[in-house]
Design a protein around this motif. Structure first.
Motif, short mmCIF file in Angstrom:
data_model
loop_
_atom_site.label_atom_id
_atom_site.label_comp_id
_atom_site.label_asym_id
_atom_site.label_seq_id
_atom_site.Cartn_x
_atom_site.Cartn_y
_atom_site.Cartn_z
N SER A 79 1.09 -1.46 -0.03
CA SER A 79 0.06 -0.01 0.03
C SER A 79 0.66 1.12 0.09
CB SER A 79 -0.82 0.01 1.33
OG SER A 79 -0.12 -0.46 2.79
N LYS A 80 2.26 1.37 0.59
CA LYS A 80 3.26 2.38 -0.02
C LYS A 80 3.70 1.85 -0.40
CE LYS A 80 1.57 3.35 5.34
NZ LYS A 80 2.09 3.85 6.72
N GLY A 81 3.38 1.66 -1.95
CA GLY A 81 4.21 2.13 -2.71
C GLY A 81 5.69 2.79 -2.97
N ARG A 82 4.65 4.52 -2.72
CA ARG A 82 5.85 4.47 -2.79
C ARG A 82 7.28 4.83 -1.33
NH1 ARG A 82 2.62 6.56 1.46
NH2 ARG A 82 3.66 7.91 3.06
N TYR A 83 7.44 4.66 -0.79
CA TYR A 83 9.30 3.63 -0.29
C TYR A 83 9.27 2.50 -1.23
CZ TYR A 83 6.90 5.97 3.38
OH TYR A 83 5.83 6.52 4.27
N LEU A 84 9.30 2.32 -1.86
CA LEU A 84 9.80 1.18 -3.02
C LEU A 84 10.10 2.01 -4.22
CD1 LEU A 84 7.84 -0.76 -0.93
CD2 LEU A 84 8.20 -2.31 -3.24
N ALA A 85 9.00 2.28 -4.75
CA ALA A 85 9.54 3.80 -6.12
C ALA A 85 10.81 4.21 -5.81
CB ALA A 85 8.16 4.27 -6.39
N ALA A 86 10.85 4.98 -5.02
CA ALA A 86 12.52 6.31 -4.20
C ALA A 86 13.01 5.34 -4.16
CB ALA A 86 11.03 6.64 -3.12
N GLN A 87 13.15 4.04 -4.13
CA GLN A 87 14.29 3.90 -3.57
C GLN A 87 14.57 3.51 -5.25
OE1 GLN A 87 14.43 -0.26 -1.67
NE2 GLN A 87 12.81 0.41 -0.72
N ILE A 88 14.39 2.94 -6.22
CA ILE A 88 14.63 2.34 -7.30
C ILE A 88 14.85 4.13 -7.30
CG2 ILE A 88 13.50 1.74 -9.76
CD1 ILE A 88 12.07 -0.39 -8.24
N LEU A 89 14.33 5.07 -8.35
CA LEU A 89 14.59 6.26 -8.43
C LEU A 89 15.83 6.66 -7.73
CD1 LEU A 89 11.51 7.68 -8.43
CD2 LEU A 89 11.56 6.93 -10.57
N ALA A 90 16.00 6.65 -6.00
CA ALA A 90 17.39 7.27 -6.20
C ALA A 90 18.56 6.18 -6.41
CB ALA A 90 17.23 6.50 -3.99
N MET A 91 18.47 5.01 -6.56
CA MET A 91 19.64 3.98 -7.21
C MET A 91 19.40 4.49 -8.90
SD MET A 91 20.60 1.35 -4.97
CE MET A 91 21.53 0.26 -6.34
N LEU A 92 19.11 5.23 -9.41
CA LEU A 92 18.62 5.32 -10.66
C LEU A 92 19.55 6.81 -10.65
CD1 LEU A 92 15.51 4.33 -12.20
CD2 LEU A 92 17.66 2.90 -12.54
N GLU A 93 19.51 7.51 -9.91
CA GLU A 93 19.93 8.79 -9.30
C GLU A 93 21.56 8.74 -10.04
OE1 GLU A 93 17.92 11.39 -9.49
OE2 GLU A 93 18.69 12.94 -9.97
N ASP A 94 21.66 9.92 -11.27
CA ASP A 94 23.21 9.54 -11.11
C ASP A 94 24.31 8.37 -11.44
OD1 ASP A 94 22.99 12.61 -10.89
OD2 ASP A 94 23.70 12.64 -8.73
N ASP A 95 23.16 7.51 -11.76
CA ASP A 95 23.80 6.21 -12.22
C ASP A 95 24.61 5.58 -10.72
OD1 ASP A 95 23.09 5.89 -14.42
OD2 ASP A 95 24.74 6.75 -15.44
#
Lengths: 333, 333, 333, 333
Positions: free
Chosen positions: B234-250
């Motif tokens: 239900s709090k998927g934002r915490y998962l998406a945020a992890q992925i976005l952080a991992m992609l940030e600046d490679d």
């Protein structure tokens, strides 16, 4: 201000701190020091030996429990408005490999021994009919109603009489316990419950629910099922740590109390509009589309429910100010 | 110092910061602002339109992908040492509703068109035999070997020729990409891959993997399967945020590079002891039980592998000091 | 003359007569007088209390047995050439809800305790690996080899030691029993077998196999599974009558003997060409494509098997004349 | 005299003769000359190209059809008194891998576009709810009611509008067709039906139903599912021969007519006692327990139905004498 659901609420700071504190190398899966504490901590809370598995969602907890209690060719009695029937995308059928849900009635989404018996008695004992193997109730229910221990015990007695497993979906167990004011043991295993989905996500955790088995042998087989379902996170310590933080100093009860109190303030304002008595953190009230629109125009967001009804849900972090503003707005309708 | 596995490593500080930054009320499930960015961010990375679902485990990613590519009555060709065959507790069979894994050979857990053909050609096209519907490869493999884009493309061509879906288990995709040095597009869809399990948990995330569909229509149906499997937090934002952080600046590549470099230092020390060339972050080396004991006596922990072999795994956060100490200890054997 | 398979043979006249004799109104499903006799008749044959379910195919018998012995998250050890692995279109996975088949080796498709142990010992006892729950052997095997009672008992002892269920696929049980010359009890439950697929279709019946449970409680739950699989024919009396007719005056053994004898005549002609000793009703022999063509040119039909091999199968009704002609033709190659 | 059900009736002599005539060696499974005629014969009957699979039970036909029309994560709208819901032991859930049955209302177990819409409109289009993928109706219904072609077509139009598959359970298709008097094409594919379970067992066959696909591509995949379910009898010629015999000279209609006429005679006697108009071969009538006992005392056997109701079923072979005696007995109550 959002009154959509408690399932999108923030993470309690103590939970977030516990996650950060778990950020050290440890054994993977459920072999870490946090996961290893769960059985003991929850056995203490429930005053009996329990076996506990963390899982990331309430749906997973519910459906692993159902799979432990019902074979693929069996069936489960639940309320026709139950979350497992309506809101889990068929997960009970997936996890049980096709068990059937038998839908029973009851005010406020509460089953009674009588409504369960009506379902059971209509099923002849032959191979042509799917046979019932379990009962599942939700506490607090989908309409915010709370089963008292004696009500659970009556259903538990029926389950025992008919040889059925007994599951409690406690996605809002904290809210129910705050209202009931009894011991966790009285609400569960002493009343015949075999497995409890002990919810934390709606109550301040991020991604951890505890599946509590009062018959530990059910946990042994469920360990395999949890892995097989892709639910065994390799960094399980972050889930276990959340649960431990929620249990610490009864944070779970404090959070549940905060949510319930906010709902009670709204209920007081709603008066005759209430569809169900407010016993937990959900408020269902009658409102015309115009009235609903008027509330939304003031910045309050919520779901329409049945025709002419709206649903307001509070959470552990719902601030008092907006609650009182919404209460005032309801009174002013 | 632990060299057991990368799957228990710590969370990268930027990921932890992203989790904290997502701690605000937003829409539940995958409706939040972070989840909504995934398709765009990964489409940019892969230079084509992709559809992405976050899930909490690599097993979930793999098995949702397989279920999208193979019907219950079909089969999937994979290496006999593949994670989906040996380490997921039967999750592929659960998610696909009983599809069969066809086991193929290949050095270093790498499939080749020839070894796949050997399997395929042994299956007559009749209703008595489970028919192949998909191929799944792991990159980097379970033995730390990396498929180059042209190798993937050869398998992709075979998949297309035979009408098979093509899945890549990228639990260590970052480690593979660092070694291959090509574009993510060349390694995947341009080589015929239909679905990629893009792993982050072994590489610095806490609980988020990205299931990337290069045929977006496969994601549409998988949305229902994800929910049905109890994987839609239900709090998927915490998962998406992890992925976005991992992609940030490679960050994902930087972390993969760190892990690979640590493994390379160990490999340099291992010399003739190496069982496989070290291309990612896993080092398999020959060591007698006495030698293994000697290393353990110096404080290094790791798994025994096949008889006379040990496995050392490095991660993004494996500190240089212990790596060099271990390298010295290996040289000194 | 067809030597393709025994599975397309004619119906024995006594079976056809029994079908005609059952053509009277009786209770549906398995409530009729014929079905009600099965437990008793087969208990007498096996000298112990058994519970029996008729089913229309051997695949159904095998897979209901496997489902009774292995949970969805478990696995079954069988030979890599077993019918359940190669010729049932994934039915074991369907009936068990996704259990995994572990493939073991052995000459002539026969398992041995040693080859089974090799498989079992490679599976660590943890949740990441599918755990073995059952062993399945075929008697006579897919290559016409017959397990002797002591060989079955050795495997049965291993099954007991490891806590595994034990199934025997007896699609050609009659052929095996004729060769072994022991009692049905010695070949099955006294050797540790829990469930037997007792085949009749290849041996003179039309559409009835007996699934025999030596642990009657397994039959109780399988009754529900049989119905759930759409296998509970409403006019079950016609199936039960076939089985009773096959048992009458040991017709099943007489038919098996006839088939075995025909195979033996072919084997005598084959000499060094034999790939496996002929113990039942299947003859595998080496033949070049030209030789195979030469036989076909004389009117004999059969399947090519592995490269340079052909398979000849005899049945209860294979006439002596063509058998001898084929024997002569083989000698003349 | 038994009026329990048509599902235990005898085999029509022409069917028995056809079985005997098929008793010659031929290709196994569905490769024989009889099986190979089915597509052609039924395509002629239905005036369009159909693809046909024989199966041994109506449950198997229904559930293979449902599995072809609905994915595991989907749902099927059917009447709450439908055979697939109440009398197949969970086979729809087994074959579909856990699809959900959505229960709709309607007099006499007949669905209408309105009652189907009520169900459909209550299901929001989101991943949390199982989404409808198919509609299944029974013709004649469980209460002996017959859908007319225009009624089927209205449901077919709704199915098309909503993108749903459309299945007809025709366990008593013959009885329905006799009553409706239309062409098989008008009752099925011209009205939007995708798959028909064309029943013969209740109507004079022994063990063969025809699963008719009006979209032949659905049969292609179902071939694999039939095998995987253990339903592909090796001596399929005996099933195909039964179906061909039933089609010969419209024996199926003659038999259906005989059964319907017997029911009509009972209906004429029942007068105001009738619970439903008698349109096929089932008669539901009001009778007190004493009245039911009185009938039974005269040698008539039948099932009690709902409280104060009994069910009388006639078949192709119900002799006129006992029917008239029962009619007299009913009049005399």
């Amino acid at each position: 201000m959002r009154f959509f659901s408690d399932n999108a609420a923030r993470i309690h700071p103590q939970v977030m701190a516990a996650i950060a504190a778990a950020d050290t190398l440890d054994t993977a899966y459920a072999g870490d020091q946090w996961s290893q504490q769960l059985d003991g901590r929850l056995s203490a809370l429930f005053e009996t030996e329990v076996a506990v598995l963390w899982v990331p969602t309430g749906t997973a907890a519910n459906c692993l429990a159902l799979a432990a209690l019902c074979p693929p060719h069996g069936g489960i009695v639940c309320h026709r408005d139950a979350h497992i029937q309506n809101d889990e995308g068929g997960a009970p059928e997936f996890y049980t490999h096709g068990a059937k849900l038998f839908l029973a009635d009851g005010d406020g989404a509460k089953l009674t021994p009588a409504t369960i018996r009506t379902v059971l008695d209509a099923i002849p004992d032959d191979v042509h009919r799917v046979q019932p193997h379990a009962i599942s109730i939700t506490n607090a229910t989908e309409y915010g109603q709370v089963y008292r221990p004696h009500e659970v015990a009556e259903i538990g007695a029926l389950a025992k009489e008919r040889g059925l497993g007994f599951h409690m979906d406690g996605a809002r167990f904290a809210n129910a316990m705050v209202h009931a004011g009894c011991s966790p043991a009285d609400m569960t295993w002493r009343a015949g419950v075999d497995a409890l989905s002990f919810g934390f996500v709606k109550n301040g955790a991020m991604s951890a629910e505890a599946l509590v088995f009062f018959k530990p042998e059910l946990a042994a087989v469920t360990q395999y099922r949890r892995k097989r379902a892709g639910l065994l996170l390799s960094k399980g310590r972050y889930l276990a740590a959340q649960i431990l933080a929620m249990l610490e100093d009864d944070l779970w009860l404090a959070n549940g109390r905060a949510a319930n109190q906010a709902a009670t303030r709204l209920a007081a304002a709603a008066g005759d509009r209430l569809v169900h008595p407010v016993e937990a953190n959900e408020v269902f009230l009658r409102a015309t589309p115009d009235e609903a629109a008027a509330l939304r125009a003031q910045g309050f967001d919520f779901y329409d429910w049945a025709a002419g009804e709206i649903r307001l849900v509070t959470a552990w972090d719902t601030p008092v100010g907006p609650v009182d503003q919404l209460a005032d707005a309801i009174r002013a309708l």
